[in-house]
Design an enzyme around this catalytic site. Structure first.
Site, short mmCIF file in Angstrom:
data_model
loop_
_atom_site.label_atom_id
_atom_site.label_comp_id
_atom_site.label_asym_id
_atom_site.label_seq_id
_atom_site.Cartn_x
_atom_site.Cartn_y
_atom_site.Cartn_z
N GLU A 35 43.18 40.98 73.39
CA GLU A 35 42.09 40.04 73.11
C GLU A 35 41.78 39.13 74.30
O GLU A 35 40.67 38.63 74.42
CB GLU A 35 42.42 39.20 71.87
N HIS A 37 41.70 40.05 77.55
CA HIS A 37 40.74 40.81 78.36
C HIS A 37 39.38 40.85 77.67
O HIS A 37 38.34 40.67 78.30
CB HIS A 37 41.21 42.27 78.53
N ASP A 150 46.43 33.25 84.32
CA ASP A 150 46.94 33.37 85.69
C ASP A 150 46.33 32.23 86.51
O ASP A 150 45.42 32.44 87.32
CB ASP A 150 46.57 34.73 86.26
N VAL A 176 44.03 33.09 75.96
CA VAL A 176 43.95 33.60 74.59
C VAL A 176 45.38 33.86 74.11
O VAL A 176 46.18 34.48 74.82
CB VAL A 176 43.11 34.90 74.54
P1 AMP Z 1 45.45 41.71 84.06
O1 AMP Z 1 44.92 42.98 83.47
O2 AMP Z 1 46.72 41.25 83.44
O3 AMP Z 1 45.47 41.75 85.57
O4 AMP Z 1 44.40 40.57 83.68
C1 AMP Z 1 43.04 40.72 83.94
C2 AMP Z 1 42.36 39.39 83.69
O5 AMP Z 1 42.58 38.99 82.34
C3 AMP Z 1 42.89 38.25 84.57
O6 AMP Z 1 41.80 37.42 84.96
C4 AMP Z 1 43.82 37.52 83.64
O7 AMP Z 1 43.97 36.15 83.95
C5 AMP Z 1 43.09 37.68 82.32
N1 AMP Z 1 44.01 37.51 81.19
C6 AMP Z 1 45.14 38.20 80.94
N2 AMP Z 1 45.74 37.72 79.83
C7 AMP Z 1 44.97 36.71 79.37
C8 AMP Z 1 45.04 35.80 78.28
N3 AMP Z 1 46.05 35.84 77.41
N4 AMP Z 1 44.08 34.88 78.14
C9 AMP Z 1 43.04 34.82 79.03
N5 AMP Z 1 42.92 35.63 80.07
C10 AMP Z 1 43.86 36.56 80.25
#
Ligand code: AMP
Length: 288
Positions: A35, A37, A150, A176
Site C-alpha cells: 500500500e 507504493h 526513506d 503508510v
Molecule cells: P522501494 O521499492 O522500497 O525502493 O520504495 C519505493 C518508494 O516507495 C520509495 O520512495 C519509498 O520511500 C516508498 N515507500 C516504501 N515504503 C513506504 C511506506 N510504507 N510508506 C510510504 N512510502 C513508502
C-alpha cells in the site's frame, strides 16, 4: 498499462506525452508492491496527467552481504496492482540496459549521505543517486514521488535535483503503515510471526518519544534512553541507530523542536534491517 523494458523506448514515450502537453508523474520502486507504493502511485496520478512507475532492483545500492539476491519479487502481482491504480507505464529495465559495460560515471551527494543509513551502508546512496539520475534522464518526469519512509533518501534526492538542476519537482508522500503501526516495507515479507511482533518496536518507540515530547520532554538523551529501553524489551532486536536530527541538514540535534525527526534502524532476528521515522512535534510546514 504498457510495459516498457527498453530505456530508449521509455524516453520516446515520455517525449510523446510532452508534445501533447501532458505532464508525467514518476514513482521509482524496487517492486514487491504494498500500500505504500500504491499510495505514491495514486498521488502521482492525482497530480500529473500520466504516471510512470519503474520497477528495478538496483544492484548498485546493495552492499556486499545485503539482500540483493533474495530481495522479494513478484512481477505478475506488481503488474496487476500498478495497472489497477491507474499507472500508464510500468518501466522494467534489465540490469544490462541500465549499466552497460564500460560505465564510469556515478552521481554522489556528499554531507547528507554521511549520516544515518549512509554511515551503516557505504556506497548505498551513491547507488541510489546514480540510478535515480539515470531514471530521471530516461523517463523525463515533471514530478517524482518519494516516500517519507526513506526520509534520508528524500532529502538526498532533493539536494541532488537542486545541485544538478534536474527539472523534476520532488513530492513527498507520508509513511503508510499497517493497522498496528508497522511501516509497510517489501522487507516485511522476511518476518516470521515472532519477528513481526518485534518489528513493532520501531513504530511503538517513535510513538513513545512523540508522547513524551507532547508531555514536555525536550532532552534528546532522556528520549533516546526511553526509545532504547523499549526496543531492547522486544526479543531479537539489535539497534543500528537511534538518531534525532534536523529535517533539512540531517545533523544530530540536542534539543527537540518542530524540525526534529527521530529515525531508527533496527535489525530483527539478526538479519532483517528495518527503518522508520517520525517528526517529534507537528512539523511547521509541509516539506512538499
Ligand atoms: P522501494 O521499492 O522500497 O525502493 O520504495 C519505493 C518508494 O516507495 C520509495 O520512495 C519509498 O520511500 C516508498 N515507500 C516504501 N515504503 C513506504 C511506506 N510504507 N510508506 C510510504 N512510502 C513508502
Amino acid at each position: 498499462m504498457e510495459i516498457i523494458r527498453d530505456p530508449a523506448e521509455m524516453t520516446a514515450w515520455s517525449k510523446k506525452q510532452h508534445v501533447v502537453g501532458d505532464t508525467i508523474g514518476f514513482v521509482p520502486t524496487m517492486g514487491f508492491f504494498h500500500e505504500g507504493h500504491l499510495g505514491l502511485m495514486r498521488l502521482a496520478g492525482q497530480r500529473s496527467d500520466r504516471v510512470v512507475v519503474s520497477l528495478f532492483v538496483n544492484p548498485t545500492q546493495f552492499g556486499p552481504g545485503e539482500d540483493l539476491s533474495s530481495y522479494p519479487r513478484d512481477f505478475e502481482r506488481d503488474q496487476e496492482l500498478a495497472d489497477k491504480v491507474g499507472a500508464d507505464v510500468l518501466f522494467v529495465p534489465e540490469t544490462e540496459a541500465m549499466y552497460p559495460k564500460g560505465a564510469q560515471t556515478t552521481v554522489s551527494v556528499r554531507g547528507l549521505t554521511e549520516h544515518l543509513c549512509g554511515a551503516d551502508r557505504p556506497g548505498h546512496f551513491a547507488g541510489v543517486t546514480t540510478v535515480v539520475s539515470k531514471l530521471f534522464n530516461i523517463v523525463c518526469p515533471d514530478e517524482a514521488v518519494f516516500g517519507q519512509k526513506d526520509f534520508q533518501q528524500l532529502v538526498v534526492i532533493r539536494r541532488m535535483c537542486t545541485d544538478l538542476n534536474f527539472p523534476v519537482h520532488i513530492v513527498a508522500h507520508p509513511i503508510v503503515r499497517e493497522d498496528d503501526g508497522l511501516a509497510m516495507s517489501s522487507r516485511n515479507a522476511y518476518l516470521d510471526a515472532s519477528m513481526r511482533e518485534s518489528a513493532l518496536s520501531l513504530s511503538k518507540s517513535i510513538a513513545l518519544a512523540q508522547k513524551k515530547v507532547a508531555a514536555g520532554e525536550r532532552d534528546v538523551d532522556t528520549l533516546a534512553a526511553a526509545v532504547r529501553m523499549l526496543i531492547d524489551s522486544y526479543s531479537g532486536t539489535t539497534i543500528d541507530y537511534i538518531s534525532f536530527f534536523n529535517q533539512s541538514t540531517l545533523e544530530p540535534v540536542s534539543h527537540i523542536d518542530e524540525t526534529t525527526v527521530l529515525a531508527l534502524a533496527v535489525k530483527i532476528g539478526g538479519k532483517v534491517r528495518l527503518i522508520d521515522n517520525g517528526y517529534l512535534m507537528e512539523p511547521l510546514q509541509n516539506q512538499d
